[in-house]
Design a protein around this motif. Structure first.
Motif, mmCIF file in Angstrom:
data_model
loop_
_atom_site.group_PDB
_atom_site.id
_atom_site.type_symbol
_atom_site.label_atom_id
_atom_site.label_comp_id
_atom_site.label_asym_id
_atom_site.label_seq_id
_atom_site.Cartn_x
_atom_site.Cartn_y
_atom_site.Cartn_z
ATOM 1 N N ASP A 63 0.811 -1.225 0.000
ATOM 2 C CA ASP A 63 0.000 0.000 0.000
ATOM 3 C C ASP A 63 0.837 1.265 0.000
ATOM 4 N N PRO A 90 0.445 4.662 8.368
ATOM 5 C CA PRO A 90 -0.802 4.057 8.849
ATOM 6 C C PRO A 90 -0.624 2.555 9.059
ATOM 7 N N PHE A 103 3.284 8.099 -0.682
ATOM 8 C CA PHE A 103 1.857 7.917 -0.429
ATOM 9 C C PHE A 103 1.661 6.551 0.213
ATOM 10 N N CYS A 104 0.862 6.520 1.248
ATOM 11 C CA CYS A 104 0.502 5.256 1.887
ATOM 12 C C CYS A 104 -1.014 5.223 2.011
ATOM 13 N N GLN A 105 -1.606 4.176 1.439
ATOM 14 C CA GLN A 105 -3.065 4.062 1.404
ATOM 15 C C GLN A 105 -3.675 5.327 0.773
ATOM 16 N N ASP A 106 -2.994 5.803 -0.297
ATOM 17 C CA ASP A 106 -3.413 6.990 -1.067
ATOM 18 C C ASP A 106 -3.363 8.282 -0.257
ATOM 19 N N GLN A 107 -2.654 8.270 0.846
ATOM 20 C CA GLN A 107 -2.501 9.465 1.683
ATOM 21 C C GLN A 107 -1.050 9.941 1.617
ATOM 22 N N LEU A 108 -0.854 11.236 1.322
ATOM 23 C CA LEU A 108 0.491 11.798 1.259
ATOM 24 C C LEU A 108 1.071 11.893 2.664
ATOM 25 N N LEU A 109 2.269 11.344 2.835
ATOM 26 C CA LEU A 109 2.951 11.404 4.122
ATOM 27 C C LEU A 109 3.971 12.539 4.106
ATOM 28 N N LYS A 141 4.235 7.760 11.549
ATOM 29 C CA LYS A 141 3.617 8.429 10.406
ATOM 30 C C LYS A 141 2.982 7.450 9.422
#
Length: 227
Positions: free
Chosen positions: A135, A206, A146-152, A204
């Motif tokens: 992911d 998920p 991006f992790c699980q479509d979230q920008l870190l 940071k």
């Protein structure tokens, strides 16, 4: 020429460092209080910031915290020798490394070059393919994750650590090898910087959908990124 910002209220030290770093081929900009230093750091682009902890107007932690909300410029914190809590707090907030005062000139230059080299390596990876691992999607050319479509929002050191571990997923990575390959320095006794960077990275990221940890700690051996 690499641009360095030194934020330190010790005028004598600042003058000596200016001479030293100019001889090493760096261009140094000086600020003698936290407020003016933060303004310069936000207004201009520097390759590295040398940041003292004890500063007038805004202390080093306040400067770093405000900076990290806007920019990920590499930061090397200068701390008082023996003040372990200062080093831990600095790393937690987002410092890339720390160096206790008084320090050896050669050690300072070596740390600076290691951080700048690591940052430059990622900037030069314009043609490196995007890494996708489960992911996680990592773009070296943009230094984005991006992790699980979230920008870190990662510091440069956290990005380098994640990048290296993904490249060696499933392998047992010793603390010595991680310190040398990611931080650019040999692991010294009681040096907690690697542990803190990895702890920050873990916070940071998920949780995995299946609940499994991403990184496993192997006591006495190191770490392994689980496949």
């Amino acid at each position: 020429m690499n641009q360095i910002l030194l934020i330190d209220d010790d005028l004598g030290l600042a003058e000596l460092l200016a001479q030293l770093l100019e001889l090493e081929g760096f261009s140094l900009t000086l600020a003698h209080d936290g407020q003016s230093g933060l303004s310069l750091a936000l207004e201009q682009d520097f390759n590295l910031i040398l940041l003292d902890v004890m500063l007038p107007k805004l202390n080093g932690f306040e400067v770093l915290k405000a900076l990290r909300s806007k920019k990920q410029t590499p930061v090397l914190m200068l701390t008082a020798r023996g003040d372990e809590i200062d080093r831990v707090v600095g790393l937690e907030i987002g410092a890339d490394d720390y160096l206790p005062k008084p320090f050896n000139d050669r050690e300072l230059v070596a740390r600076i070059k290691a951080i700048i080299r690591r940052t430059a390596n990622h900037a030069d990876e314009q043609h490196t393919m995007i890494i996708e691992f489960a992911d996680i999607k990592l773009d070296p050319s943009r230094q984005e994750v991006f992790c699980q479509d979230q920008l870190l929002i990662l510091t440069g050191t956290e990005f380098s650590l994640l990048y290296y571990m993904l490249q060696h997923s499933g392998e047992v990575l010793s603390k010595d090898s991680l310190s040398e390959n990611v931080l650019g320095k040999k692991l010294m006794p009681f040096d907690r910087s690697l542990d803190m960077h990895l702890s920050n990275l873990r916070k940071k990221l998920p949780d995995r959908a299946d609940g499994r940890p991403r990184v496993k700690t192997l006591r006495g051996k190191g770490y392994i990124w689980l496949t």
